[in-house]
Design a protein around this motif. Structure first.
Motif, mmCIF file in Angstrom:
data_model
loop_
_atom_site.group_PDB
_atom_site.id
_atom_site.type_symbol
_atom_site.label_atom_id
_atom_site.label_comp_id
_atom_site.label_asym_id
_atom_site.label_seq_id
_atom_site.Cartn_x
_atom_site.Cartn_y
_atom_site.Cartn_z
ATOM 1 N N TYR A 38 -4.330 -0.606 -4.960
ATOM 2 C CA TYR A 38 -4.344 -0.211 -3.556
ATOM 3 C C TYR A 38 -5.577 -0.777 -2.859
ATOM 4 N N GLU A 39 -6.726 -0.664 -3.478
ATOM 5 C CA GLU A 39 -7.977 -1.141 -2.876
ATOM 6 C C GLU A 39 -7.954 -2.651 -2.646
ATOM 7 N N ARG A 40 -7.372 -3.411 -3.577
ATOM 8 C CA ARG A 40 -7.240 -4.861 -3.384
ATOM 9 C C ARG A 40 -6.385 -5.168 -2.160
ATOM 10 N N ALA A 41 -5.255 -4.467 -2.048
ATOM 11 C CA ALA A 41 -4.367 -4.682 -0.903
ATOM 12 C C ALA A 41 -5.050 -4.261 0.395
ATOM 13 N N ARG A 60 -3.656 4.574 -15.983
ATOM 14 C CA ARG A 60 -2.577 4.289 -15.034
ATOM 15 C C ARG A 60 -3.030 4.606 -13.603
ATOM 16 N N TYR A 61 -3.635 5.777 -13.419
ATOM 17 C CA TYR A 61 -4.110 6.189 -12.093
ATOM 18 C C TYR A 61 -5.136 5.196 -11.538
ATOM 19 N N ASN A 62 -6.111 4.835 -12.353
ATOM 20 C CA ASN A 62 -7.147 3.890 -11.913
ATOM 21 C C ASN A 62 -6.561 2.521 -11.587
ATOM 22 N N GLY A 63 -5.529 2.124 -12.327
ATOM 23 C CA GLY A 63 -4.849 0.860 -12.024
ATOM 24 C C GLY A 63 -4.207 0.890 -10.645
ATOM 25 N N TYR A 64 -3.589 2.022 -10.307
ATOM 26 C CA TYR A 64 -2.997 2.164 -8.976
ATOM 27 C C TYR A 64 -4.072 2.136 -7.892
ATOM 28 N N ARG A 91 -7.733 -6.845 1.447
ATOM 29 C CA ARG A 91 -7.096 -8.030 2.020
ATOM 30 C C ARG A 91 -6.520 -7.729 3.404
ATOM 31 N N PHE A 92 -5.912 -6.557 3.557
ATOM 32 C CA PHE A 92 -5.355 -6.148 4.846
ATOM 33 C C PHE A 92 -6.462 -6.111 5.908
ATOM 34 N N ASP A 93 -7.588 -5.518 5.560
ATOM 35 C CA ASP A 93 -8.715 -5.434 6.499
ATOM 36 C C ASP A 93 -9.261 -6.815 6.854
ATOM 37 N N MET A 149 0.832 -1.211 0.000
ATOM 38 C CA MET A 149 0.000 0.000 0.000
ATOM 39 C C MET A 149 0.868 1.264 0.000
ATOM 40 N N GLU A 150 1.988 1.226 0.722
ATOM 41 C CA GLU A 150 2.900 2.371 0.736
ATOM 42 C C GLU A 150 3.515 2.596 -0.636
ATOM 43 N N VAL A 151 3.931 1.514 -1.298
ATOM 44 C CA VAL A 151 4.515 1.621 -2.644
ATOM 45 C C VAL A 151 3.486 2.172 -3.622
#
Length: 127
Positions: free
Chosen positions: A54-57, A46-50, A60-62, A19-21
């Protein structure tokens, strides 16, 4: 404690780094778009891909954070139960209210007269 959260903790740390990356990549992407003329369709892709990455990570983190808390809650309940049993000096031959309170979180009485017992370890039994 009776549970080991090492694997969960490790995956959570990896996801935190991810998420930090991705946050840094997103920041650079926005900065580049604000200082350099570029195709806005490519930028948005590109922005939407990021954002999706991030949302996937984050999702999963949650999920892992919830799982970790559940494991810790169950371990605490089991530890409490074991301590109560170990502190007894006599055999259990009749109902013991203190023992009951260490294992049963609550009981729900339903309209049909059945009862659902909720134990601190997450188990539910309906009778």
């Amino acid at each position: 404690m009776l549970t080991d959260t090492t694997e969960i903790d490790t995956e959570m740390q990896e996801l935190q780094r991810e998420m930090e990356v991705v946050s840094e990549l997103t920041r650079k992407c926005i900065e580049e778009n604000s200082t350099t003329v570029q195709d806005q369709t490519e930028y948005a892709t590109r922005y939407n891909g990021y954002v999706e990455r991030y949302e996937r990570a984050k999702t999963r983190f949650d999920e892992l954070a919830t799982k970790r808390e559940e494991k810790l809650k169950k371990a605490k309940a089991i530890d409490r139960f074991i301590q109560t049993i170990e502190s007894r000096t006599d055999l259990l031959t009749e109902f013991d209210a203190s023992l009951w309170l260490t294992i049963v979180e609550n009981v729900t009485v339903m309209n049909d007269g059945k009862m659902r017992f909720h134990f601190f370890d997450g188990t539910e039994v309906t009778v």
